[in-house]
Enzyme design. Structure first.
Site, PDB file in Angstrom:
ATOM      1  CD  GLU A  46      -2.835  -1.178   0.127  1.00 58.37           C
ATOM      2  OE1 GLU A  46      -2.929  -0.276  -0.450  1.00 58.37           O
ATOM      3  OE2 GLU A  46      -3.706  -2.287   0.128  1.00 58.37           O
ATOM      4  CG  ASN A  50      -0.649   5.436  -0.870  1.00 56.14           C
ATOM      5  OD1 ASN A  50      -1.739   5.246  -1.630  1.00 56.14           O
ATOM      6  ND2 ASN A  50      -0.694   5.640   0.454  1.00 56.14           N
ATOM      7  NE  ARG A 105      -5.171   4.093  -8.552  1.00 53.12           N
ATOM      8  CZ  ARG A 105      -4.326   3.282  -8.707  1.00 53.12           C
ATOM      9  NH1 ARG A 105      -4.156   2.346  -8.028  1.00 53.12           N
ATOM     10  NH2 ARG A 105      -3.847   3.149  -9.837  1.00 53.12           N
TER      11      ARG A 105
END
Lengths: 141, 103
Positions: A46, A50, A105
């Site tokens: 994650e 990002n 997203r």
């Protein structure tokens, strides 16, 4: 004995799998369970996602610093970029909040990092970059 | 990430395999969307996830995106054989209230 490594990667999707697997391999010294290892891999993925998706428009670098502390059987990992930064960190931490809804997203990245790790903090300076620091203690139950 | 399809009347089973992350999603999204667009009278799509080795929130966005696309076509999305790591990500995100698991 404590141990650490650091690495710099090109911030591209192809490197996400490499990054999460390297951190997971390093964590093996803490004798994690498979579930703990999967939580760690998911959280690292994650953080790197990002950077790949949000930090840069024309590519950049993701820096990873990882440290294990065998006295408390924990791993800390810092995922850092030198990109755009986050204007409002508190907003970014809200579940389902995303600046790219049209891009499919989910806005769940930070929520997953927070719930899968024991601690997480975000330091960000608009225009200078972001650093996400997370820690997981293994074998708690 | 790889996909295989099996069509049975108005239902399609999609066998997903590998890592469903930023890189993986890019490689299969268009194929699945084309299948949805090209199948007349589609009623349901099942994602069989037994060979999925990893998923993150990008994969979650991909699943919800297909759910929305199918819903526009009045078709439903279902999940089958969800591995433990995938279940943990889905469970933390409330996906099951939109996309249920079937046997």
């Amino acid at each position: 004995m404590n141990n650490y490594f650091s690495m710099k990667l090109c911030a591209v999707g192809e490197n996400e799998s490499f990054a999460r697997n390297v951190v997971a391999s390093f964590a093996v010294a803490c004798s994690p369970t498979l579930d703990e290892l999967n939580d760690l891999k998911t959280a690292v993925s994650e953080a790197v996602t990002n950077v790949v998706v949000h930090a840069y428009d024309d590519g950049g670098i993701v820096e990873i610093y990882c440290e294990i502390d065998l006295t408390e059987n924990s791993l800390s990992v810092c995922v850092k970029d030198f990109g755009k930064g986050i204007e409002d960190v508190n907003k970014a931490l809200e579940p389902f909040y995303t600046t790219k809804p049209d891009d499919e997203r989910s806005g769940m990245g930070f929520t997953i990092m927070e719930s899968f790790m024991d601690s997480m903090s975000v330091e960000s300076t608009p225009g200078a970059g972001t650093c996400v620091t997370m820690k997981k203690v293994f074998g708690k139950c | 990430m790889n996909v295989d399809f099996k069509t049975d009347g108005n239902n399609i089973t999609v066998y997903l395999a590998g890592d469903i992350d930023e890189y993986g999603v890019r490689t299969v999204k268009n194929d699945i969307d084309k299948l949805i667009d090209d199948t007349k009278g589609l009623r349901s799509m099942v994602f069989d996830m037994r060979s999925v080795t990893f998923i993150d929130s990008t994969g979650l966005g991909f699943v919800l995106g297909r759910y929305k696309k199918l819903r526009q076509r009045r078709a439903e999305l279902l999940l089958r054989n969800v591995p433990k790591q995938v279940d943990r990500v889905f469970g933390a995100s409330g996906v099951y209230s939109f996309v249920p698991i079937v046997e």
